[in-house]
Scaffold this motif. Sequence first.
Motif: not given
Length: 307
Positions: A220-233
């Motif tokens: 999670t990155r606050g106001g920048e949203g979040s990043r989801l990594y699934e099998d490096t994707s």
Amino acid sequence: HRKGTQRDPTPGTGRDRGMIHVVGHTATDHIFKVPHLPGKNTSTQILDHQIFFGGGAANIAVGIATLGGESILVSAVGGDFTGSDYDTWLDKHRVGRFFYIEEDAHTALACMFTDENEDQITFFEWGASEAFTKADPPAFDFVHMATADPSYNVKVAERARFSSFDPGQDIHKYTAEQFEQLLDTIDLLFANRFEAEIMGDVLNLTEEELAARVPVAIFTRGGEGSRLYEDTSLTAIPSVPVTLIDPTGAGDAYRAGFLTAYQKEMSLADCCRIGTVCSSFVIEKVGCQTNLPDWEQVQERYQRYFG
């Protein structure tokens, strides 16, 4: 160790729709507003001081229950807890309990100072939570580990059928070996940008390398949203634009939303979006559990911003 398909977090693999155990602190939160965070040997004025129910695990467990899910809070409390307003609050929200009760101790205390730039510093007194350091956990089926004793969390992860983990404010208590043990056993990793940096520094890993160590990672990155990594994707999840009043508890609300959606067998990206929506409610008011949404509120806001 991985346990084959039982630990596979991919949608459609027959997830258990039952109880979510949440491990970690139950605490009273003292939230302070200050104009700036002072340096060493200096002071600053307190602009506002309010007291709320808190503790990372309790926030998540109550969040899940408010969304209509079933949660059991695995926590430690002092002799001051039974019959308290917080005790009544958990009953009201039908949160189950797996408690270590330290009669001669008091329930944990957190003091959080937030400045006008929304930067924050926290002072945390463990109190009764020291019980985790000598406790031996059972094998939980579906468990999320929030802030707690590192050695306890390592045991929980090793014994659980399915586990997720976020280090929270206790991140500095973990050794590199304990991080390695957790990364080898958990199914989901949650971390904000600062926690990801700290874990990366301890293990000498980039964010991408850290994510590659687990089946699924969410940063999670606050106001920048979040990043989801699934099998490096990598999938980027935008934030929901609302008026920010206080950021305290946003991460816990995100986890509560994600885990509830995950139990409903939604896609991982949608789980992240549900988490984002839940956190957007919490930051609109002061206090981690003050403005937790129910599922209907989440669905309405989800449709508005994500379609």
